[in-house]
Design an enzyme around this catalytic site. Structure first.
Site, PDB file in Angstrom:
ATOM      1  N   GLU A   1      44.759  84.559  38.080  1.00  0.00           N
ATOM      2  CA  GLU A   1      43.387  84.091  38.365  1.00  0.00           C
ATOM      3  C   GLU A   1      42.841  83.268  37.212  1.00  0.00           C
ATOM      4  O   GLU A   1      43.189  83.510  36.073  1.00  0.00           O
ATOM      5  CB  GLU A   1      42.459  85.311  38.510  1.00  0.00           C
TER       6      GLU A   1
ATOM      7  N   LYS B   1      40.427  82.557  34.282  1.00  0.00           N
ATOM      8  CA  LYS B   1      39.613  83.461  33.464  1.00  0.00           C
ATOM      9  C   LYS B   1      38.271  82.785  33.224  1.00  0.00           C
ATOM     10  O   LYS B   1      38.186  81.787  32.502  1.00  0.00           O
ATOM     11  CB  LYS B   1      40.293  83.763  32.132  1.00  0.00           C
TER      12      LYS B   1
ATOM     13  N   ASP C   1      34.583  82.068  31.931  1.00  0.00           N
ATOM     14  CA  ASP C   1      33.915  82.298  30.657  1.00  0.00           C
ATOM     15  C   ASP C   1      32.443  82.577  30.908  1.00  0.00           C
ATOM     16  O   ASP C   1      31.603  81.698  30.842  1.00  0.00           O
ATOM     17  CB  ASP C   1      34.089  81.049  29.787  1.00  0.00           C
TER      18      ASP C   1
ATOM     19  N   TYR D   1      36.390  89.907  40.568  1.00  0.00           N
ATOM     20  CA  TYR D   1      37.825  89.900  40.260  1.00  0.00           C
ATOM     21  C   TYR D   1      38.472  91.284  40.229  1.00  0.00           C
ATOM     22  O   TYR D   1      39.642  91.402  39.890  1.00  0.00           O
ATOM     23  CB  TYR D   1      38.089  89.169  38.945  1.00  0.00           C
TER      24      TYR D   1
ATOM     25  N   LYS E   1      45.411  82.262  27.242  1.00  0.00           N
ATOM     26  CA  LYS E   1      44.288  81.408  26.877  1.00  0.00           C
ATOM     27  C   LYS E   1      44.672  79.922  26.884  1.00  0.00           C
ATOM     28  O   LYS E   1      45.810  79.571  26.564  1.00  0.00           O
ATOM     29  CB  LYS E   1      43.776  81.787  25.474  1.00  0.00           C
TER      30      LYS E   1
ATOM     31  N   CYS F   1      10.952  53.042  14.049  1.00  0.00           N
ATOM     32  CA  CYS F   1      11.968  52.972  15.090  1.00  0.00           C
ATOM     33  C   CYS F   1      13.138  52.129  14.565  1.00  0.00           C
ATOM     34  O   CYS F   1      12.918  51.011  14.084  1.00  0.00           O
ATOM     35  CB  CYS F   1      11.384  52.339  16.346  1.00  0.00           C
TER      36      CYS F   1
ATOM     37  N   CYS G   1      12.985  48.665  16.960  1.00  0.00           N
ATOM     38  CA  CYS G   1      11.881  47.698  16.962  1.00  0.00           C
ATOM     39  C   CYS G   1      10.967  47.828  15.755  1.00  0.00           C
ATOM     40  O   CYS G   1       9.983  47.096  15.645  1.00  0.00           O
ATOM     41  CB  CYS G   1      11.078  47.813  18.250  1.00  0.00           C
TER      42      CYS G   1
ATOM     43  N   CYS H   1       9.403  56.699  19.523  1.00  0.00           N
ATOM     44  CA  CYS H   1       8.931  55.355  19.232  1.00  0.00           C
ATOM     45  C   CYS H   1       7.851  55.073  20.266  1.00  0.00           C
ATOM     46  O   CYS H   1       8.095  55.225  21.466  1.00  0.00           O
ATOM     47  CB  CYS H   1      10.101  54.380  19.405  1.00  0.00           C
TER      48      CYS H   1
ATOM     49  N   CYS I   1       9.683  48.372  23.280  1.00  0.00           N
ATOM     50  CA  CYS I   1      10.847  48.468  22.385  1.00  0.00           C
ATOM     51  C   CYS I   1      12.116  48.135  23.183  1.00  0.00           C
ATOM     52  O   CYS I   1      12.367  48.743  24.239  1.00  0.00           O
ATOM     53  CB  CYS I   1      10.922  49.887  21.827  1.00  0.00           C
TER      54      CYS I   1
END
Ligand code: IVH
Length: 676
Positions: A118, A120, A122, A234, A322, A416, A419, A434, A439
């Protein structure tokens, strides 16, 4: 159920509950809904109303639990009846072959072992306990022996059945069923959740697993209810009343009972195929809509599992193989500050290029100034970088032990970078911006957004070309797109008459657009695709939206004061109104988009034939469906309209024979057009 309530009410409540359980299962477990979202919402609302009028009818497994319950003061703990063990890890084929050898040795056999393999996931491990077919408790894994009770939170997860059933029919399983699985958040949903958090000046989650864990550990389950949590089951703990022989059959039975099982499980394979599937899954992982960090190899026979037993930490019959980590270390060579569509300055780290899980990574987002300060990031630092699916790579942490002293602190610029205008950071915001709306960096990002997939979706008008057109002085605002001059285009560098012609026709083809997409395209702050859709449904016309006051906007479910204020501000700026007028004057048509059931085409069946002029068939289909109609491939007695373009096929004759309404594109648009 109480006796003093009229039988019709009791019957109605029962019917609504059964219907909602069923639709929930079809939508969230099977991914195959039978009704529209709007109808689901209405059914849920009807049940909520009845349960409010008759509070004595409240039931712990009513579908209304999905919206969350009043907050808890703290979590109770519970001892798992069977410890929730961890898994041993393998990293190479040799580790897996060793695992296989150990199993054969322990079982004292030379025969090949049958495994079920299956993905795995996370996420966060949970246990669900059903008594007499009803979900009575849900807990986290905790330390494996004791977990925290998070029942109200888990009940908000739509793919968790509240009643164990086989797709609608309530199945009376006597006594106890404990199932275990992983709660997670998908990558796209994670991205959206973090965007919403950034918009509200909340710190983003580091990764989908943290987001899932944080969402499950809320004392207020109404907060959990708003998080896009999902589950895959699972395994099992204690199970009475079911005779189980193999792991795969167990999963199969659980699936039949309404639990969501991962579709990428490979049942009953031999060790050689296990290794082959590992390669296949390592490729596939990048296309999956959720994070997986490996695969779990399980001996399939439950009798063998029992014989093999477990160590104090993990079972001897299972192993996690893994995948290569999606984290790597590299060095920050510089920090660039980018200016976004709304003027927000985002610092981006330039990295020594590094291969992470098969893709070269040379940049990572640093989000904002506070994030840099929080993580203590300096230019020249060695850092841990993480990539998950197509989420923008991020810096997890600085490896301070490797500092040389030559690293340089970073300060956000005061002007900025594009500009040179003033930078402003509101007190309650993490973002610096900005403030010059002209701009060029902002203009470019606004136009890119306007032409992007979820908005006008203009083929060929990609990021590079937009930049070129702004730099060449051909575009100053997104309205200019509709006034582009083919002659000027074809003289641009890397452009010829053919590409110029293609761009012009792509622009022309984008001119019919649904209201939701149009609102999204405008790039109003805090108005993403989702909110734009909600606004389109609620106001049904751009004119009404333009005139809406903050309180009208806030009255819409899903629109808060910050969003409302931003919308009002957008439509009070003369510049924006003029831009919209120019778009409409160029011939852009905003098509009605409405609630599927109440749509102008509610239940009407369409068939398309021939070539349409300004719409692609996909667009036409989408518009029809959004307005509540359906599209079929062939003409029959059930057809309401034949939408015929140029060079229609035999469908036209068939429709004439049956006396079906034949409409052309112009008529179709008139049926759909927004009331300007
Ligand atoms: S089986 C006794 N199957 O991995 C066997 N676990 O490192 C226990 N996990 O806590 C788990 N996907 O949260 C199993 N298909 C899967 C899994 C899975 C993810 C997680 C689970 C567990 C951790 C163990």
């Amino acid at each position: 159920m109480p006796v003093n309530i009229e039988p019709v009410v009791l019957k109605k409540v029962e019917e609504l509950r059964i219907a909602l359980h069923r639709h929930n299962y079809r939508y969230y477990v099977l991914n195959d809904p039978e009704i529209s979202d709007a109808e689901y919402d209405r059914t849920m609302q009807a049940l909520i109303e009845l349960e409010t009028v008759y509070p004595e009818l409240a039931s712990p497994d009513s579908p209304t639990c999905r919206v969350g319950a009043p907050p808890l003061l703290s979590f109770d703990t519970v001892e798992h009846s069977v410890p929730m063990l961890s898994l041993g890890n393998g990293f190479t084929d040799a580790d897996i072959m060793d695992f296989d050898r150990r199993i054969k040795k322990n079982l004292d056999t030379d025969e090949e072992i049958v495994y079920t393999v299956e993905p795995k996931l996370d996420g966060v491990a949970v246990e669900l306990v059903y008594e007499n077919g009803r979900l009575v408790m849900a807990s986290t894994r905790g330390d494996g022996v004791n977990g925290e009770v998070i029942t109200p939170n888990v009940k908000t997860i739509r793919s968790v059945p509240l009643i164990v059933s086989g797709g609608g029919e309530v199945l009376n399983i006597s006594s106890r069923l404990e199932v275990r699985g992983e709660v997670f958040i998908g990558l796209e949903e994670f991205k959206q959740l973090n965007q919403e958090r950034l918009d509200q000046n909340l710190p983003p989650f580091a990764n989908p697993r943290n987001a899932a864990a944080g969402s499950l550990r809320q004392l207020d389950s109404r907060v959990t209810a708003k998080r896009p949590l999902e589950i895959f089951i699972y395994g099992v703990g204690i199970v009475t009343d079911l005779v189980l022989e193999s792991h795969w059959e167990t999963l199969h039975i659980l699936k039949g009972l309404g639990f969501r099982i991962n579709p990428h499980i490979r049942p009953k394979i031999l060790i050689k195929e296990v290794l082959e599937y590992y390669r296949e899954l390592s490729e596939k992982r990048h296309q999956l809509p959720y994070d997986i960090d490996g695969m779990v190899i399980k001996v399939d026979s439950l009798e063998m599992q029992k014989l093999l037993g477990a160590t104090s930490r993990s079972p001897r019959w299972a192993l996690a193989y893994k995948f290569e980590a999606l984290q790597e270390t590299t060095r920050i060579t510089g920090i660039e500050v980018q200016v976004g569509r709304t003027g927000v300055l985002t610092p981006v780290a330039h990295l020594d290029p590094v291969n992470i899980g098969g893709a070269m990574v040379s940049r990572a987002t640093l989000h904002n100034e506070d994030e840099i300060a929080k993580k203590g990031i300096r230019v020249g630092d060695k850092v841990l970088v993480q990539r998950a699916g197509d989420v923008i790579p991020e810096i997890v942490k600085v490896i301070t032990s490797q500092r040389t002293g030559a690293e340089k602190k970073f300060n956000m610029p005061r002007m900025c970078p594009v500009c040179k205008s003033e930078i402003v950071r509101a007190e309650d915001e993490a973002a610096a911006r900005c403030i010059n709306i002209a701009c060029p960096a902002q203009v470019k990002e606004r136009i890119k957004h306007f032409a992007s997939k979820g908005a006008f979706d203009i083929d060929g008008l990609g990021d590079k070309l937009v930049e070129q057109l702004v730099d060449a002085g051909l575009l100053f605002s997104y309205a200019d797109i509709f006034y582009l001059d083919e002659d000027k285009l074809k003289n641009l560098e890397r452009m010829g008459p053919k590409s110029a012609g293609n761009i012009i026709s792509a622009v022309a083809n984008s001119k019919s657009i649904s209201l939701g997409r149009f609102i999204y395209a405008l790039g109003i702050r805090h108005v993403g695709e989702h909110v734009a859709g909600i606004l389109a449904q609620a106001f049904k016309s751009l004119n009404k939206l333009k005139k809406a006051a903050a309180q009208d906007l806030e009255a819409v479910d899903g629109v808060g004061p910050v969003v409302a204020e931003s919308i009002v501000k957008f439509f009070t700026q003369d510049e924006n109104l003029k831009t919209i007028d120019r778009i409409v004057d160029s011939g852009v048509e905003i098509l009605w988009e409405s609630d599927k059931q109440d749509g102008v085409l509610g239940g009407k069946m369409f068939v398309l034939t021939g070539t349409l002029e300004t719409l692609t068939r996909e667009d036409a289909k989408k518009i029809i469906e959004e307005a509540g109609g359906k599209v079929s491939g062939s003409v029959s007695g059930k057809t309401d309209y034949l939408l015929a373009g140029t060079s229609p096929g035999s469908k036209l004759n068939r429709a004439k024979e049956l006396g079906i309404n034949i409409i052309d594109e112009a008529t179709f648009k008139k049926m759909m057009i927004d009331d300007w």
